[in-house]
Design an enzyme around this catalytic site. Structure first.
Site, PDB file in Angstrom:
ATOM      1  N   ARG A 102       0.876  -1.179   0.000  1.00 31.51           N
ATOM      2  CA  ARG A 102       0.000   0.000   0.000  1.00 31.51           C
ATOM      3  C   ARG A 102       0.907   1.222   0.000  1.00 31.51           C
ATOM      4  O   ARG A 102       1.713   1.412   0.908  1.00 31.51           O
ATOM      5  CB  ARG A 102      -0.896  -0.006   1.243  1.00 31.51           C
ATOM      6  CG  ARG A 102      -1.619   1.299   1.447  1.00 31.51           C
ATOM      7  CD  ARG A 102      -2.731   1.213   2.463  1.00 31.51           C
ATOM      8  NE  ARG A 102      -3.884   0.528   1.915  1.00 31.51           N
ATOM      9  CZ  ARG A 102      -5.112   0.583   2.435  1.00 31.51           C
ATOM     10  NH1 ARG A 102      -5.330   1.297   3.528  1.00 31.51           N
ATOM     11  NH2 ARG A 102      -6.106  -0.055   1.873  1.00 31.51           N
ATOM     12  N   HIS A 129      -7.447   0.750  -6.408  1.00 32.05           N
ATOM     13  CA  HIS A 129      -7.648  -0.128  -5.238  1.00 32.05           C
ATOM     14  C   HIS A 129      -8.297  -1.436  -5.728  1.00 32.05           C
ATOM     15  O   HIS A 129      -9.440  -1.750  -5.392  1.00 32.05           O
ATOM     16  CB  HIS A 129      -8.535   0.581  -4.207  1.00 32.05           C
ATOM     17  CG  HIS A 129      -8.489  -0.015  -2.834  1.00 32.05           C
ATOM     18  ND1 HIS A 129      -7.648  -1.068  -2.502  1.00 32.05           N
ATOM     19  CD2 HIS A 129      -9.168   0.284  -1.690  1.00 32.05           C
ATOM     20  CE1 HIS A 129      -7.820  -1.370  -1.226  1.00 32.05           C
ATOM     21  NE2 HIS A 129      -8.742  -0.577  -0.717  1.00 32.05           N
ATOM     22  N   GLN A 132     -10.034  -4.241  -3.469  1.00 33.37           N
ATOM     23  CA  GLN A 132     -11.352  -3.838  -2.953  1.00 33.37           C
ATOM     24  C   GLN A 132     -12.441  -4.110  -3.990  1.00 33.37           C
ATOM     25  O   GLN A 132     -13.542  -4.533  -3.665  1.00 33.37           O
ATOM     26  CB  GLN A 132     -11.325  -2.343  -2.591  1.00 33.37           C
ATOM     27  CG  GLN A 132     -12.643  -1.830  -2.050  1.00 33.37           C
ATOM     28  CD  GLN A 132     -12.981  -2.389  -0.676  1.00 33.37           C
ATOM     29  OE1 GLN A 132     -12.169  -2.316   0.239  1.00 33.37           O
ATOM     30  NE2 GLN A 132     -14.173  -2.961  -0.525  1.00 33.37           N
ATOM     31  N   ASP A 222     -17.352   6.787  -1.695  1.00 36.61           N
ATOM     32  CA  ASP A 222     -16.105   6.609  -0.943  1.00 36.61           C
ATOM     33  C   ASP A 222     -15.842   7.932  -0.235  1.00 36.61           C
ATOM     34  O   ASP A 222     -16.469   8.954  -0.559  1.00 36.61           O
ATOM     35  CB  ASP A 222     -14.959   6.255  -1.926  1.00 36.61           C
ATOM     36  CG  ASP A 222     -13.622   6.010  -1.229  1.00 36.61           C
ATOM     37  OD1 ASP A 222     -13.632   5.702  -0.013  1.00 36.61           O
ATOM     38  OD2 ASP A 222     -12.571   6.135  -1.895  1.00 36.61           O
ATOM     39  N   CYS A 262     -16.505   0.963   0.736  1.00 33.57           N
ATOM     40  CA  CYS A 262     -15.280   0.201   1.027  1.00 33.57           C
ATOM     41  C   CYS A 262     -14.809   0.403   2.465  1.00 33.57           C
ATOM     42  O   CYS A 262     -14.051  -0.402   2.971  1.00 33.57           O
ATOM     43  CB  CYS A 262     -14.177   0.580   0.038  1.00 33.57           C
ATOM     44  SG  CYS A 262     -13.576   2.276   0.223  1.00 33.57           S
ATOM     45  N   ARG A 290     -13.262  -8.977   2.058  1.00 32.09           N
ATOM     46  CA  ARG A 290     -11.857  -8.683   1.755  1.00 32.09           C
ATOM     47  C   ARG A 290     -11.005  -9.932   2.012  1.00 32.09           C
ATOM     48  O   ARG A 290     -10.122 -10.281   1.228  1.00 32.09           O
ATOM     49  CB  ARG A 290     -11.355  -7.515   2.635  1.00 32.09           C
ATOM     50  CG  ARG A 290     -11.940  -6.162   2.280  1.00 32.09           C
ATOM     51  CD  ARG A 290     -11.470  -5.675   0.921  1.00 32.09           C
ATOM     52  NE  ARG A 290     -10.025  -5.545   0.838  1.00 32.09           N
ATOM     53  CZ  ARG A 290      -9.348  -4.472   1.233  1.00 32.09           C
ATOM     54  NH1 ARG A 290      -9.978  -3.421   1.694  1.00 32.09           N
ATOM     55  NH2 ARG A 290      -8.021  -4.419   1.129  1.00 32.09           N
TER      56      ARG A 290
HETATM   57  N1   CP Z   1     -11.205  -0.376   2.462  1.00 32.60           N
HETATM   58  C1   CP Z   1      -9.931  -0.417   2.881  1.00 32.60           C
HETATM   59  O1   CP Z   1      -8.996  -0.623   2.116  1.00 32.60           O
HETATM   60  O2   CP Z   1      -9.798  -0.258   4.224  1.00 32.60           O
HETATM   61  P1   CP Z   1      -8.434  -0.014   5.026  1.00 32.60           P
HETATM   62  O3   CP Z   1      -7.918   1.344   4.600  1.00 32.60           O
HETATM   63  O4   CP Z   1      -8.823  -0.043   6.469  1.00 32.60           O
HETATM   64  O5   CP Z   1      -7.459  -1.089   4.675  1.00 32.60           O
HETATM   65  N1  NVA Z   2     -10.015   6.565  -1.414  1.00 27.01           N
HETATM   66  C1  NVA Z   2      -9.647   6.112  -0.096  1.00 27.01           C
HETATM   67  C2  NVA Z   2      -9.865   4.643   0.055  1.00 27.01           C
HETATM   68  C3  NVA Z   2      -9.605   4.112   1.446  1.00 27.01           C
HETATM   69  C4  NVA Z   2      -9.756   2.628   1.551  1.00 27.01           C
HETATM   70  C5  NVA Z   2      -8.198   6.465   0.178  1.00 27.01           C
HETATM   71  O1  NVA Z   2      -7.365   6.330  -0.730  1.00 27.01           O
HETATM   72  O2  NVA Z   2      -7.895   6.916   1.278  1.00 27.01           O
END
Ligand code: CP
Ligand code: NVA
Length: 305
Positions: A102, A129, A132, A222, A262, A290
């Site tokens: 990430r 993502h 997800q 989101d 999400c 997930r």
């Molecule tokens: N939806 C998602 O990716 O959640 P986290 O940021 O908690 O991993």
């Molecule tokens: N768009 C959000 C998704 C979090 C799971 C971010 O990137 O923070």
């Protein structure tokens, strides 16, 4: 060897194979049958941003597959002190069997993958993502939305970009409503449109959330403030006036429409408390999925090297 960097790296058939694996392994897990598909394997999990779901689901997932997860926060490893991504990749991938990352710029993930000896999975970048969206696809199937009309209402961000890829490849209709100035990346739209043409997906863009929600099978949104955008909060909140998914917005969708998020959700901003709680069974099944969807992805990648 294959990497899971965006959904566009795979054909529809391949993504469906991963979903089928996820469904099979989910059923086994529900019976407390833990098949060691990845016995003695190590998943390195590099996090440059916060996470609840991604961390817990990957760590638990690899353990239930017979392996072990290594949580590597950039605050603790030398990457956070400036060790280059390509060196980090060459070291870690000689020791572990698979890597999840990430990070911020998508190009950092691509650089890691270029230097990695083992499959790399995108656990979220500024642009995409995909794990997800595999989860969201699995969840839609479970709730009977096989060929859905999906309305995405909100920020044109990493989630939206991956929704574009999913709809384009799976061949369903996605309506995206974003405020002016917060649209999706034009290059990513162009890429998704090419895929949609090949696979029969329908991508519709606009700035009217109500229009998007009308008659939809699935409504989704989101956070308006993604990780790394905290300084833009004040300006963004003004631009998103009228974009909250509340009862009035949901009433425009089909009567049996589901709402996906999400998470984490910010009530009173992108979604109302009422809509969130009314759809909480779907939302938390989505969160649980997930774990299952990512097991399908990891096992598929392991079988294709
Ligand atoms: N939806 C998602 O990716 O959640 P986290 O940021 O908690 O991993
Ligand atoms: N768009 C959000 C998704 C979090 C799971 C971010 O990137 O923070």
């Amino acid at each position: 060897m294959r990497h899971f960097l965006t959904l566009a790296d795979f054909s529809k058939e391949e993504l469906l194979e991963m979903i089928a694996l996820a469904q099979k392994i989910k059923a086994q897990t529900k019976q407390r049958k833990f098949v060691p598909y990845m016995e003695h394997q190590t998943l390195g999990m590099i996090f440059e941003k916060s996470s609840t779901r991604t961390r817990v689901s990957f760590e638990t997932g690899i353990y239930q597959l017979g392996g072990i997860g290594l949580f590597l926060s950039s605050n603790d490893i030398q990457l956070g002190r400036g060790e280059p991504m390509k060196d980090t990749a060459r070291v870690i991938s000689r020791m572990v069997d698979m890597v999840m990352i990430r990070t911020f710029e998508h190009s950092k993930l691509e650089e890691f993958a270029r230097y990695s000896k083992v499959p790399v999975i995108n656990g979220l970048t500024d642009d995409y993502h995909p794990v997800q969206l595999m989860t969201d696809y699995l969840t839609m199937l479970e709730f009977g939305k096989e060929n859905p009309v999906v309305a995405y209402v909100g920020d044109g961000n990493n989630m939206t970009h991956s929704w574009l890829m999913l709809a384009a490849i799976m061949g369903f209709e996605l309506r995206v409503a974003t405020p002016k100035g917060y649209e999706c990346d034009p290059e990513i739209i162009a890429r998704a449109e090419r895929l949609a043409e090949e696979n029969g997906g329908r991508l519709i863009f606009g700035n009217d959330p109500k229009e998007a929600a009308k008659g939809a099978d699935v409504v989704t949104t989101d956070t308006w403030i993604s990780m790394g955008q905290e300084e833009e909060k004040e300006t963004k909140l003004k631009a998103f006036d009228g974009y909250i998914v509340d009862e009035a917005m949901m009433s425009l969708a089909k009567e049996d429409a589901i709402f996906l998020h999400c998470l984490p959700a910010y009530r009173g901003y992108e979604v109302s408390e009422e809509v969130f709680e009314k759809h909480s069974e779907v939302i938390f099944t989505e969160a649980e999925n997930r774990l299952h969807a990512q097991k399908g992805i990891m096992v598929w990648l392991d079988q294709h090297r």
